[in-house]
Every structure is written in C-alpha cells, then in structure tokens.
Design an enzyme around this catalytic site. Structure first.
Site: not given
Ligand code: ACO
Length: 325
Positions: A115, A252, A282
């Site tokens: 990520c 993020h 996500n």
C-alpha cells in the site's frame, strides 16, 4: 540558487466499471453494510472484470495522465509502476505498459511496497530526476487486489478494491525555497519484523501460487496512526513549511478511522484529508493517486497548493511525500 525540482505536470486515474456494494457482499459472507461502513467508512468498491488485468488498468490511468500532461510516449525517460498484483511474476507491469504505450526507449520497472508503493515510487522518481538521470517520468499505482482476496474471509474481503492512478513528473527549475513548485521531501520507512501483521500466504518461491491476503487488522491499525503521523512530521521537517501550512493531505485509503485519528494527532481539520474510501475501498498502491485525481478534478487541489501524500502497508512499509502542486 537554481535547483532541479520534480514537478507534477499531469495526473489521471481509472476505475473498473463493475461496482460491488456492501449489501451485495453481505449476500456472500456474514457481514453487513452497517458493520463495514461504521468500522471502515467503505460503502462500495470497483472490481476488475474477468480478463481485465493490472496492466489494463495501469495503461488507462497512464493514458489519461499523459493526455493531461500533453506529452507522448516518446518524451518519457522512465516508467515506474507501484503494484503488488502484477499480471505475471515477471516481466514487470511497467515493461508491459511501456510496450502498450509504444515507448521504445528509456527504462521501466515495478516497485513493490504494497500500500505504500506510490510513495516509494514517488521517492524513486524524484531521486532519478534530482540526479539528472531522467527528465520525464510516468509514475503509476495500479492494483487488482480482488485477485488476492479469500472471498470467504469477511475480515479482509470487504476492505479492498481495484483501480489505478498515475502522474507524470518532470524536471523543472526551482529557487530552492518553499515557494517552489515540485517535490520538497520524500521519507520512506519499513520494519520487516512486522511481516505477520499483513502478508500474502503464497508466492513463486513458497507455494508456487499467488496466495491470499492475510491481515491482523487491529494490530495494523495500532501501527498506522503513529507511523503515518511520524512520517508526515519527518517530511515537513527542514522543508521550510509547517504541518499547519499543508493545504491538502492525500492519504492511503485504508480506513476512515485511521484518517480521522491521524488528523486529530496532527491537530489539523479532518476536512483537509481527501477521502475516497467510501467509493473506492482500499486499492493498495493505487489509492493515493486515485484520491489525488479526484481532488484535482473537483477543484480542491489547485496550482500552488501544498500537498502531502502518505501511506502505510504490508512489510510493514510506510512513508510520506511533500510537494507543491
Ligand atoms: N463483518 C462483520 N463482522 C466482522 C467483519 C465483517 N466484515 N470482520 C470482522 N468482524 C468481526 C470479528 O470477527 C470480530 O468479532 P468477535 O468480536 O466476535 O471476535 C469483530 O468483528 C471485531 O473485529 P476487529 O478485527 O476487532 O474489528 P476492528 O474494529 O479492529 O476493525 C479493521 C477491523 C476494519 C480491519 C480494522 O482493524 C482496520 O482497518 N485495520 C487497519 C487495516 C489497514 O490499515 N490496512 C492498511 C494496510 S493494507 C495493505 O498494505 C495491503
């Protein structure tokens, strides 16, 4: 004194057409829209259709970013793709995008930091530009996280989605002070001892399969707010600005609660944190450039704004990048 600054000259994004809502997920695993939305802020996510790959998503985001920057493939020196879901173990997504863009010069490679990949990619691109090894770089974050899900595991499958975002970075001139346009600072961190908090239980050298994502969500959460806030403060240090000067935080998108807690820890209004978690879920390395593209296109991020990008992911890895748009 004149110095080289890496300046963003265009951005673009792409989301697959198929939208999967929380209510639909609740038909296949023991969950509810209420649980997912209240714990994470996620309402829906985009899922790539059969045969639609990370390279396909990356290419569409790249074409949009290049159109925005008004440049052709012949002007690119380097392509960096942040991804953890490549089409094949090798070659890289970046070389496949290079071929499909018709770029016949320069170099292309992937960066793997889960990520945090887009922040890692930003640091790599900025350093190539500052070292005068590249003038114009296409930086992409692209993922098909749906392919890494165990769709029977409600603790993970409700969290992730697919998508891609891209920026074009170009060497520009700056005065070397905080009024410059371009990247001021990138800060990267990792702690490999935290492997078991977030990993994929497969790979070419172990099971010979792609594997499924496994996460100790509560433990990851505990590290997230502290690590992210620390990396933001580190990125701001020595840059001639303060956290209070930052116009927009582009985090993020893992969990709305992490965004809100980070804003509280830094004592900045939560409204300055761009949030796309409700619509995108996500999307790992794609989440920062996807959120960036949304905020640029709806007019929130404007030329001259001070922008902070940050992320944390598997590894654990984390980091932040400070730039003037
Ligand atoms: N629906 C309903 N119930 C669920 C679900 C679900 N989808 N998932 C878990 N539960 C249950 C659990 O089984 C548990 O039940 P129990 O109390 O009977 O044991 C209960 O809900 C609470 O579970 P927790 O895991 O404690 O829930 P929590 O409030 O911690 O939220 C979450 C979980 C959303 C995963 C949160 O911990 C989180 O966001 N963590 C951070 C994730 C993150 O930051 N990831 C970033 C990196 S991602 C990357 O790098 C790829």
């Amino acid at each position: 004194m004149s110095i080289i600054r890496s300046q963003v000259i265009g951005c673009g994004a792409y989301l697959p057409d198929r939208i999967l809502t929380n209510a639909e997920l609740a038909k296949t695993v023991d969950t509810s829209d209420e649980w997912i939305a209240s714990r994470t802020g996620i309402r829906r996510r985009h899922i790539a259709k059969d045969g639609e790959t990370t390279v396909d998503l990356a290419l569409k985001a790249a074409e949009r970013a290049m159109a925005d920057a008004k440049i052709g493939a012949d002007q690119l020196d380097l392509i960096v793709v942040a991804t953890t879901t490549p089409n094949e173990t090798f070659p890289s997504v970046a070389t496949s995008v290079q071929a499909r863009l018709g770029m016949t010069r320069g170099a292309a490679f992937d960066v793997q930091a889960v990520c945090s990949g887009f922040i890692y990619g930003m640091a790599v691109a900025d350093n190539f530009i500052k070292a005068a090894q590249a003038k114009t770089i296409l930086l992409i974050g692209a993922e098909t996280m749906s392919r890494l899900m165990d769709w029977t595991d409600r603790t993970t499958c409700v969290l992730f989605g697919d998508g891609a975002g891209a920026v074009v970075l170009q060497a520009g001139e700056g005065k070397g002070d905080s009024t410059d346009r371009g990247v001021f600072n990138t800060k990267l961190y990792s702690d490999g001892r935290l492997h078991d908090l977030l990993y994929v239980d497969g790979g070419p050298s172990t099971t010979g399969t792609a594997g499924h994502l496994r996460m100790l969500g509560k433990e990851v959460f505990k590290h997230a707010v502290i690590n992210i806030a620390d990396s933001i403060e580190a990125a701001v240090r020595d840059s001639g600005v303060t956290v209070a000067d930052i116009d927009w935080f582009v985090p993020h998108q893992a969990n709305q609660r992490i965004l809100d807690a980070t804003a509280r820890r830094l004592k900045v209004p939560a409204e300055r944190f761009i949030s796309t978690i409700a619509e995108h879920g996500n999307t790992s390395a794609a989440s920062v450039p996807l959120a960036l593209d949304v905020a640029v296109n709806d007019g929130r991020i404007k030329h001259g704004d001070l922008v902070l990008l940050e992320a944390m992911g598997g590894g654990l890895t984390w980091g932040a990048a400070l730039l003037r748009w």
